[in-house]
Design an enzyme around this catalytic site. Structure first.
Site, short mmCIF file in Angstrom:
data_model
loop_
_atom_site.label_atom_id
_atom_site.label_comp_id
_atom_site.label_asym_id
_atom_site.label_seq_id
_atom_site.Cartn_x
_atom_site.Cartn_y
_atom_site.Cartn_z
N SER A 250 88.31 52.90 150.59
CA SER A 250 88.15 54.16 151.30
C SER A 250 89.03 55.23 150.66
O SER A 250 90.10 54.94 150.14
CB SER A 250 88.51 54.00 152.78
OG SER A 250 89.89 54.16 152.96
N LYS A 251 88.52 56.44 150.73
CA LYS A 251 89.25 57.55 150.15
C LYS A 251 90.59 57.73 150.85
O LYS A 251 91.60 58.03 150.24
CB LYS A 251 88.46 58.85 150.33
CG LYS A 251 87.44 59.08 149.25
CD LYS A 251 86.86 60.48 149.41
CE LYS A 251 85.42 60.46 148.97
NZ LYS A 251 84.65 61.60 149.38
N ARG A 252 90.55 57.50 152.16
CA ARG A 252 91.73 57.73 152.97
C ARG A 252 92.90 56.86 152.53
O ARG A 252 94.03 57.26 152.51
CB ARG A 252 91.40 57.47 154.44
CG ARG A 252 92.15 58.36 155.38
CD ARG A 252 91.90 58.00 156.82
NE ARG A 252 91.72 56.58 157.03
CZ ARG A 252 90.71 56.07 157.70
NH1 ARG A 252 89.78 56.83 158.19
NH2 ARG A 252 90.61 54.76 157.88
N GLY A 254 93.53 56.05 149.68
CA GLY A 254 93.91 56.40 148.31
C GLY A 254 93.28 55.47 147.28
O GLY A 254 93.82 55.26 146.20
#
Ligand code: GLU
Length: 313
Positions: A250-252, A254
């Site tokens: 996930s982008k969140r 990182g």
């Protein structure tokens, strides 16, 4: 008819590994069939997808050797290729469903939709139980004074099955697995399900390659193709990428974005590593997309989630 694949990114930031793998395989699948690629920018959510991200995405794809034949800022015969500029087109198809009496307003709040008493899918998302389907004309008028409604499509108690080009047969009952779904949000924005069907059909797309997270959207989309009398493409869904510890990327958290990758690797190193993950190369050696055309075959691509080896990126 020319085989036509597509990139359909939602540019809400830089691409991450999952988007890159999907773009590479969509490109290879279309090019190996002698076909072309359309780039459609899925920026329905205008606030989250400013134009700078779409421009960045084009530069990133081009640098990796993933060119497109029409679409994006290049344009072409079936434009505009930005969903944010296609409202009138979506409206004309939406109207057909409305005129057929298949659309109704839904005033449910987020809390009502997610209430524990509502039926839920296995992944925890609620199945719409049809709370607002039977409202009277007067109830609708009263409720509309309080809040603008989302507009939902009436679905039948019908199982829609199809054969995915990669994952095989998949079936879902529209009523019990999904429920009446949203065609236009309360803020007036047309929903992804409607936009993607209209766009793929009008842009002549014959093959859709995308992540397995969208597998369960496909029966809804096939139902819309039928209602709107539009030709449906073939679908190929890709396994999802997992972090080395088994989490969903996930982008969140990182997880590997192109920005990080480009600091460490050349485009050919990135493409080669993606091809290795997809089972197309035995070693993560350097490669360009064009060099991979002869070795691409769907049989080589894993069918279950791909866990990233620890030191690959
Ligand atoms: N825009 C969607 C995404 O970036 C893809 C939609 C699709 O491939 O149908 O996740």
């Amino acid at each position: 008819m020319t085989e036509t694949g597509r990139f359909a990114p939602s540019p809400s930031g830089r691409m991450h590994l999952g988007n890159l793998l999907c773009s590479l395989l969509a490109w290879l699948s279309a090019k190996q069939a002698g076909g072309k690629i359309v780039l459609r920018i899925e920026d329905l959510d205008r606030a989250r997808c400013p134009r700078v991200y779409a421009d960045q995405l084009e530069a990133d794809l081009a640098r990796l050797g993933l060119g497109w034949d029409e679409g994006g800022s290049t344009g072409g015969p079936n434009g505009p290729y930005y969903q944010s500029q296609r409202d009138e087109i979506y409206h004309s198809y939406y109207k057909k469903l409305e005129e057929a009496g298949l659309v109704y307003p839904c005033f449910c709040s987020r809390a009502q939709l997610h209430a524990a008493s509502a039926p839920h899918r296995e992944d925890g998302t609620p199945v719409y139980a049809g709370l607002c389907r039977g409202l009277t004309h007067e109830q609708r008028r009263q409720k509309a004074l309080q809040r603008p409604p989302a507009m939902r499509l009436v679905v039948p108690d019908e199982t829609i099955a199809f054969t995915d080009g990669h994952l095989g047969r998949y079936a879902e009952n529209l009523k019990t697995d999904c429920g009446d779904f949203v065609l236009r949000r309360a803020d007036g924005v047309f929903a992804y399900q409607l936009a993607v069907v209209v766009d793929d059909a009008l842009m002549g797309v014959t093959q859709v390659v995308r992540g397995a997270d969208l597998l369960e959207s496909t029966p809804r989309q096939l139902y819309l193709y039928r209602l709107l009398d539009l030709p449906a493409p073939r679908f190929y869904h890709l396994p999802l990428l997992l972090a080395p510890d088994g989490r969903r990327l996930s982008k969140r958290d990182g997880d590997v974005s192109l920005e990080q990758l480009q600091r460490k690797y050349t485009p050919a190193q990135i493409v080669g590593r993606l091809a290795f993950l997809a089972g197309l190369l035995e070693e993560p050696e350097e490669a360009t997309p064009a060099q991979l055309i002869p070795v691409f075959h769907w049989d080589k691509v894993p069918k279950t989630d791909i866990r990233l080896p620890k030191d690959l990126f």
